[in-house]
Design an enzyme around this catalytic site. Sequence first.
Site, mmCIF file in Angstrom:
data_model
loop_
_atom_site.group_PDB
_atom_site.id
_atom_site.type_symbol
_atom_site.label_atom_id
_atom_site.label_comp_id
_atom_site.label_asym_id
_atom_site.label_seq_id
_atom_site.Cartn_x
_atom_site.Cartn_y
_atom_site.Cartn_z
ATOM 1 N N SER A 107 0.521 -1.290 -0.301
ATOM 2 C CA SER A 107 -0.270 0.012 -0.162
ATOM 3 C C SER A 107 0.813 1.090 -0.153
ATOM 4 C CB SER A 107 -0.937 0.051 1.212
ATOM 5 O OG SER A 107 -1.754 0.998 1.550
ATOM 6 N N TYR A 130 -2.521 5.425 -3.906
ATOM 7 C CA TYR A 130 -3.880 6.322 -4.413
ATOM 8 C C TYR A 130 -3.234 8.026 -5.073
ATOM 9 C CZ TYR A 130 -5.444 3.738 -0.192
ATOM 10 O OH TYR A 130 -5.924 2.812 0.110
ATOM 11 N N THR A 156 -5.653 2.826 -7.477
ATOM 12 C CA THR A 156 -6.793 2.466 -6.131
ATOM 13 C C THR A 156 -7.808 4.094 -6.452
ATOM 14 O OG1 THR A 156 -6.041 1.517 -4.296
ATOM 15 C CG2 THR A 156 -7.939 2.531 -3.892
ATOM 16 N N LYS A 252 -8.378 -0.373 -9.256
ATOM 17 C CA LYS A 252 -9.023 -1.263 -7.825
ATOM 18 C C LYS A 252 -9.998 0.094 -7.856
ATOM 19 C CE LYS A 252 -8.117 -3.089 -3.620
ATOM 20 N NZ LYS A 252 -8.829 -1.251 -2.261
ATOM 21 N N HIS A 276 -13.757 -1.433 -1.513
ATOM 22 C CA HIS A 276 -12.684 -1.239 -0.432
ATOM 23 C C HIS A 276 -13.182 -2.033 0.914
ATOM 24 C CE1 HIS A 276 -9.143 1.588 -0.226
ATOM 25 N NE2 HIS A 276 -9.432 1.444 1.073
#
Length: 387
Positions: A107, A130, A156, A252, A276
């Site tokens: 992440s 992100y 994402t 995603k 999520h």
Amino acid sequence: MPTITCIEDLKQLHKRRAPRMFYEYCESGSYTEQTFRENTSDFAQIRLRQKVAVDMSNRSLAGAMIGQPVAMPVALAPVGFTGMQSANGEIKAARAAEAFGVPFTLSTMSINSVEQVAEATSKPFWFQLYVMRDEDFVDGMIARAKKAGCSALVLTLDLQILGQRHKDLKNGLSAPPKLTLSSIMNLATKVRWGLGMLGAKSRSFGNIVGHAKGVENMSSLNAWTSEQFDPRLDWSKIARIRDQWGGKLILKGILDADDARIAADFGADAIIVSNHGGRQLDGALSAIRKLPEIVAAVGDRIEVHLDSGIRSGQDVLKALALGATGTYIGRAYIYGLGAMGQAGVTKALEVIRNELDISLALCGERDVKALRRENLLVPKGFFDAYD
């Protein structure tokens, strides 16, 4: 090691061993948590069709996700704060995944940096991005993921505006944890966790601190993250990132067939049907309910993966039978990590594999690639109950 027979065993150990704020960060959803609950309860409504008197020998769980061979079609999903569940948690999870033969996804909001994970592993892993307002940071993060040898970028799309998670606000979630009377009292009971953290390579967001402009300490980090998620993310920005990355791209957060068609036209290598984990739009349908509609729309053009709600090998089987070509576990492996570190992640993967293997056999199949809708018993109207 205690006797572990299922993911629930790891969850209970995780609850006892990790600080409350980090356990509840994992075990929570947004607002009323309806979607969080239904991600798992909807899986439970789908039943398996038993078949007997068939050859169940020589079974295979092997497959591929975006062209990468996998021991079973299960990847470790990107999870923020992983290194707060156990010291060096991202490194431990990545090593467990590498040894097991499944992908690990790091992440953006990890505690161990992309460089630290790359240094501690010998095979490429995936990186989840992100999109932030600070384009210099985004460009730098992509360059760092490339330099670290990451073999796929997972972008994402469903976290540009944060859904409210009541437990995180009440617990004062942060990395490292804020020292309040309540948190100090709780941390005092987590001796194993605390001793591990003394030797941690990082105790804050390793991909951000020292890399984002003006972020050098906890105070500046909190100010930066509170305003950085970019609500302007659209397909033109995604195209810019795609072209800059130039490698395998997974999108995603797809939960709508129209969005899936755009993603397929866009040239992504895979999409992940995901809400999520119920942590964003509370009231959205579960990922498993939306999967067949999205597979029908684009499954012949792009790989369709599923995330959100998987807690067992039977859940993996159900997703594959409904057309997914890959699946992701998040909470299931975090339970293991918080319970027993790297050994716990390995145990979570072993549990999933064994459940998938035995259930595959009892459904009369020998290869996960042969699974289909006919292996399932689904309540009437389950997939078209909502217009």
